[in-house]
Scaffold this motif. Sequence first.
Motif, PDB file in Angstrom:
ATOM      1  N   LEU A 252      30.415  -6.042 -44.196  1.00 15.23           N
ATOM      2  CA  LEU A 252      29.578  -7.226 -44.385  1.00 15.23           C
ATOM      3  C   LEU A 252      30.059  -8.386 -43.516  1.00 15.23           C
ATOM      4  O   LEU A 252      29.248  -9.116 -42.931  1.00 15.23           O
ATOM      5  N   ASN A 253      31.359  -8.547 -43.409  1.00 16.73           N
ATOM      6  CA  ASN A 253      31.892  -9.643 -42.597  1.00 16.73           C
ATOM      7  C   ASN A 253      31.612  -9.455 -41.118  1.00 16.73           C
ATOM      8  O   ASN A 253      31.324 -10.422 -40.398  1.00 16.73           O
ATOM      9  N   LEU A 254      31.674  -8.225 -40.640  1.00 14.18           N
ATOM     10  CA  LEU A 254      31.385  -7.992 -39.220  1.00 14.18           C
ATOM     11  C   LEU A 254      29.903  -8.131 -38.926  1.00 14.18           C
ATOM     12  O   LEU A 254      29.518  -8.613 -37.854  1.00 14.18           O
ATOM     13  N   GLN A 255      29.071  -7.727 -39.864  1.00 15.67           N
ATOM     14  CA  GLN A 255      27.637  -7.942 -39.686  1.00 15.67           C
ATOM     15  C   GLN A 255      27.327  -9.432 -39.575  1.00 15.67           C
ATOM     16  O   GLN A 255      26.541  -9.853 -38.723  1.00 15.67           O
ATOM     17  N   GLN A 256      27.968 -10.220 -40.425  1.00 15.08           N
ATOM     18  CA  GLN A 256      27.737 -11.664 -40.390  1.00 15.08           C
ATOM     19  C   GLN A 256      28.262 -12.276 -39.095  1.00 15.08           C
ATOM     20  O   GLN A 256      27.617 -13.133 -38.488  1.00 15.08           O
ATOM     21  N   ALA A 257      29.446 -11.826 -38.656  1.00 15.58           N
ATOM     22  CA  ALA A 257      30.014 -12.353 -37.408  1.00 15.58           C
ATOM     23  C   ALA A 257      29.108 -12.028 -36.218  1.00 15.58           C
ATOM     24  O   ALA A 257      28.901 -12.869 -35.331  1.00 15.58           O
ATOM     25  N   ALA A 258      28.560 -10.815 -36.205  1.00 11.11           N
ATOM     26  CA  ALA A 258      27.673 -10.428 -35.108  1.00 11.11           C
ATOM     27  C   ALA A 258      26.407 -11.285 -35.095  1.00 11.11           C
ATOM     28  O   ALA A 258      25.930 -11.694 -34.030  1.00 11.11           O
ATOM     29  N   ARG A 259      25.866 -11.583 -36.282  1.00  8.40           N
ATOM     30  CA  ARG A 259      24.671 -12.438 -36.352  1.00  8.40           C
ATOM     31  C   ARG A 259      25.003 -13.863 -35.909  1.00  8.40           C
ATOM     32  O   ARG A 259      24.265 -14.473 -35.129  1.00  8.40           O
ATOM     33  N   THR A 260      26.117 -14.380 -36.403  1.00 10.84           N
ATOM     34  CA  THR A 260      26.479 -15.769 -36.111  1.00 10.84           C
ATOM     35  C   THR A 260      26.692 -15.996 -34.627  1.00 10.84           C
ATOM     36  O   THR A 260      26.298 -17.031 -34.073  1.00 10.84           O
ATOM     37  N   HIS A 261      27.308 -15.017 -33.951  1.00 12.18           N
ATOM     38  CA  HIS A 261      27.661 -15.198 -32.548  1.00 12.18           C
ATOM     39  C   HIS A 261      26.736 -14.433 -31.608  1.00 12.18           C
ATOM     40  O   HIS A 261      27.024 -14.327 -30.410  1.00 12.18           O
TER      41      HIS A 261
END
Length: 359
Positions: A252-261
């Motif tokens: 979940l954290n990597l999915q969010q990081a990919a969306r954010t950046h």
Amino acid sequence: MPRLPPAGFQTSTPEAVLDALFLPLADDALRLPVDGSVLFLRARDGFRLREVAQPGWLCEQSFKPFADALSRSGFKTDDVDPHARFKRVLLLPPRQRDEARAWFARAARHAEDGGVVMACVPNAEGAKSAQDDLTALLGSVSHRSKHKCRVFWGVSQASTRDQGLFESWLALDRPQMNGAGYMSRPGLFAWDRIDTASALLAAHLPVDLHGEVADFGAGYGYLAAQIIARCPQVTALDLYEAEARALEPARLNLQQAARTHAREVATGFYWHDITTGVARRYDAVISNPPFHQGRADLPDLGRAFIAQAAGALRPQGCLWLVANRHLPYEATLAERFEHVRTVVAQDGFKVIEAKGVRG
């Protein structure tokens, strides 16, 4: 990022805890079901377990080295169907109280109506509080003591169970946002924060880190998320973690990081014991390796991470490592790498870059 082990076996040996767990069977306070309808949550391998267990027992263990030990001893370690019910559910609760409460709720859920939940905790790891929690959930429990441990058990009945408490405790294990804005869950290493060592390593990751990268001991994915944020030339990122409960928050954290950046990075998530080695090869490995068990340092574990990182790197690859300043890793690093430098020493930790794999 996680520390070994995730459970409270620091003050009593696993064999002592297992022997205490089975005390009610030895003194005939309880009997095992003849059909083998037993689930053992957070099971540990040991002589006493192998002596008592019967065919049909199912063991669950989320920490890979412990799960592998159970498998080597011939125990079934398949995933437990959420709807499966058992006449006896055994549990070795962890020290972290919210995590333990979630496990008590799971144990009660898996016990058939009228089934028995049995748990054992070393006295120095919060045995009395754990017993109080199971009592609050089930209504009443019995207990015995042995080897400075307390074993306690009660009957799980839907009609008498505190349903509100049951539902709220089950929810404690769901991935949740911690104070630093990352998805995590109770019981993971530094689950409610960013630990100082990982933050120090993240702050010094080189912007030109590139290619295929692995995170050894990834925890809930903080460092991997920082790579996505800080290193635009990284194209693939694999996370290796021995605690299975960390993998869902990490995803979940990597999915969010990919969306954010606005990044597209190929990611892999592996429930794996790093000390057994990895098959793939990488351009870089990052790690905040485990280094202690309870209060005792285990520098050999960190050395094993270094050795496996060297084996997993391409010839010109690099390792970025953070460790306690006092841990003697330099000799191992010098044996495995041509160039080793301390990038920064701060707040009791050191960040090291090692490159040029020897041999």
